[in-house]
Write an enzyme that holds these catalytic residues in place. Structure first.
Site, PDB file in Angstrom:
ATOM      1  N   ALA A  58       3.761   2.378   0.651  1.00 30.45           N
ATOM      2  CA  ALA A  58       3.397   3.063  -0.600  1.00 30.45           C
ATOM      3  C   ALA A  58       3.221   2.111  -1.784  1.00 30.45           C
ATOM      4  O   ALA A  58       3.096   2.546  -2.934  1.00 30.45           O
ATOM      5  CB  ALA A  58       4.396   4.169  -0.962  1.00 30.45           C
ATOM      6  N   SER A  59       3.192   0.807  -1.507  1.00 36.76           N
ATOM      7  CA  SER A  59       2.962  -0.132  -2.612  1.00 36.76           C
ATOM      8  C   SER A  59       1.527  -0.023  -3.119  1.00 36.76           C
ATOM      9  O   SER A  59       1.249  -0.345  -4.286  1.00 36.76           O
ATOM     10  CB  SER A  59       3.274  -1.566  -2.184  1.00 36.76           C
ATOM     11  OG  SER A  59       2.492  -1.936  -1.071  1.00 36.76           O
ATOM     12  N   SER A  98      -4.419  -3.989   5.857  1.00 39.86           N
ATOM     13  CA  SER A  98      -3.305  -3.437   5.066  1.00 39.86           C
ATOM     14  C   SER A  98      -2.175  -3.015   5.994  1.00 39.86           C
ATOM     15  O   SER A  98      -2.239  -1.952   6.611  1.00 39.86           O
ATOM     16  CB  SER A  98      -3.774  -2.288   4.171  1.00 39.86           C
ATOM     17  OG  SER A  98      -4.795  -1.545   4.767  1.00 39.86           O
TER      18      SER A  98
HETATM   19  P1  ADP Z   1       0.439   1.575   1.346  1.00 37.92           P
HETATM   20  O1  ADP Z   1      -0.888   1.391   2.034  1.00 37.92           O
HETATM   21  O2  ADP Z   1       0.915   0.326   0.681  1.00 37.92           O
HETATM   22  O3  ADP Z   1       1.474   2.199   2.198  1.00 37.92           O
HETATM   23  P2  ADP Z   1      -0.892   3.694  -0.070  1.00 37.92           P
HETATM   24  O4  ADP Z   1      -2.115   3.056  -0.615  1.00 37.92           O
HETATM   25  O5  ADP Z   1      -1.013   4.522   1.177  1.00 37.92           O
HETATM   26  O6  ADP Z   1       0.227   2.564   0.113  1.00 37.92           O
HETATM   27  O7  ADP Z   1      -0.194   4.623  -1.163  1.00 37.92           O
HETATM   28  C1  ADP Z   1      -0.029   4.191  -2.495  1.00 37.92           C
HETATM   29  C2  ADP Z   1       0.102   5.402  -3.398  1.00 37.92           C
HETATM   30  O8  ADP Z   1       0.293   4.931  -4.737  1.00 37.92           O
HETATM   31  C3  ADP Z   1      -1.142   6.250  -3.395  1.00 37.92           C
HETATM   32  O9  ADP Z   1      -0.767   7.607  -3.453  1.00 37.92           O
HETATM   33  C4  ADP Z   1      -1.851   5.801  -4.699  1.00 37.92           C
HETATM   34  O10 ADP Z   1      -2.649   6.828  -5.230  1.00 37.92           O
HETATM   35  C5  ADP Z   1      -0.671   5.507  -5.604  1.00 37.92           C
HETATM   36  N1  ADP Z   1      -0.954   4.544  -6.687  1.00 37.92           N
HETATM   37  C6  ADP Z   1      -0.674   4.731  -7.995  1.00 37.92           C
HETATM   38  N2  ADP Z   1      -1.051   3.686  -8.748  1.00 37.92           N
HETATM   39  C7  ADP Z   1      -1.598   2.792  -7.906  1.00 37.92           C
HETATM   40  C8  ADP Z   1      -2.181   1.486  -8.089  1.00 37.92           C
HETATM   41  N3  ADP Z   1      -2.285   0.911  -9.294  1.00 37.92           N
HETATM   42  N4  ADP Z   1      -2.625   0.842  -6.991  1.00 37.92           N
HETATM   43  C9  ADP Z   1      -2.514   1.408  -5.756  1.00 37.92           C
HETATM   44  N5  ADP Z   1      -1.980   2.623  -5.524  1.00 37.92           N
HETATM   45  C10 ADP Z   1      -1.515   3.332  -6.582  1.00 37.92           C
END
Ligand code: ADP
Length: 209
Positions: free
Chosen positions: A39-40, A107
Site C-alpha cells: 500500500a505504499s 512493483s
Molecule cells: P502497493 O502497490 O504499494 O501495494 P497500491 O498502489 O496498490 O500500493 O495502493 C496504494 C494506495 O494509496 C492506493 O489506494 C492509492 O490510491 C493511494 N495513494 C494515495 N496517495 C498516493 C500517492 N501519492 N502515490 C501512490 N498511491 C497513493
C-alpha cells in the site's frame, strides 16, 4: 530452486544488435524496480507511469505482484525461499523485457535487500539499466490506506509474516529515486520518474504531451 541444472546450452546472439534495436525504438530498454511496503503506492504509480509512457509511444509494461503469481509463479508461496525465488524470476523476466527495448516496471514489495541486489546484478551483468525506486511511505500511512484490507488481517493475526508487521522491510541503501507519497501526489511522483528517465538518457517524455 535456482540451482543450475541446464547443461550443454549456448547463448544465441541473433543478428540484431541491441543498440540497433534501441535506436529503432527510440528508447533504451530498462527496468524500473519499485520497492516499498504494501500500500505504499508502487502499483498506482507504476500504472500511471505506464499510461503516460505508452500514450507517448514508448513500449512499457508492468510486472505486478499478484499478477505474476497467477501464472509464472503460481507454484510459489510466501516462505523466505519462495519469496526469493519469486523475485529472482521477476528479475530475469524484467531483464528480458528490458533487453527487448521495453521500459519494464516491476512493483513488488521485495523486502530483502539481497534479493533486490541480485536483480540489480543481473542487469549490470547484462549491461542494462536497473533503476531502483524506493516508494517511501511510512507504515502508519500505508496502514491507514489499506486498500486490500491486508494490514487489518495481519494485525488480527490472520496473515503471518506480513512485511512491516511481523516480517522486516529492508530499506534500499542507495536507490536511484525515493518517492515520498505522503507528501507528493501520484502525478508528482510520475513526474519525478519521467525526469529520472530523461536524465538517464532512457527516454524523454513529458506527462502532458
Ligand atoms: P502497493 O502497490 O504499494 O501495494 P497500491 O498502489 O496498490 O500500493 O495502493 C496504494 C494506495 O494509496 C492506493 O489506494 C492509492 O490510491 C493511494 N495513494 C494515495 N496517495 C498516493 C500517492 N501519492 N502515490 C501512490 N498511491 C497513493
Amino acid at each position: 530452486m535456482s540451482d543450475v541444472k541446464s547443461t550443454n546450452i549456448t547463448w544465441h546472439e541473433g543478428d540484431l544488435p541491441r543498440d540497433e534495436r534501441f535506436k529503432a525504438l527510440n528508447c533504451t530498454g530498462a527496468t524500473l524496480w519499485f520497492t516499498g511496503l504494501s500500500a505504499s503506492g508502487k502499483s498506482t504509480i507504476a500504472s500511471a507511469l505506464e499510461q503516460v509512457l505508452v500514450a507517448n509511444g514508448v513500449n512499457s509494461y508492468r510486472l505486478d505482484g499478484d499478477n505474476v503469481r497467477f501464472g509464472l509463479n503460481k507454484n510459489l508461496g510466501f516462505s523466505a525461499e519462495d519469496r526469493a525465488e519469486n523475485i529472482r524470476r521477476i528479475g530475469e523476466v524484467a531483464k528480458l523485457f528490458a533487453d527487448s527495448g521495453c521500459v519494464s516496471l516491476t512493483s513488488f514489495i521485495s523486502p530483502y535487500r539481497g534479493d533486490r541486489d541480485q536483480c540489480r546484478e543481473l542487469h549490470v551483468e547484462g549491461k542494462l539499466p536497473f533503476i531502483e525506486i524506493y516508494v517511501d511511505t511510512p507504515l502508519d500511512v500505508c496502514e491507514s490506506r489499506d486498500p486490500k484490507g491486508l494490514y487489518k488481517k495481519a494485525r488480527a493475526g490472520e496473515i503471518k509474516g506480513f512485511t512491516g508487521i511481523d516480517d522486516p522491510y529492508e530499506e534500499p541503501t542507495n536507490p536511484e529515486l525515493v518517492l515520498k507519497t505522503a507528501d507528493h501526489s501520484v502525478d508528482q511522483c510520475v513526474q519525478q520518474c519521467l525526469e529520472l528517465l530523461a536524465s538517464k538518457g532512457i527516454v524523454n517524455v513529458t506527462a502532458n504531451a
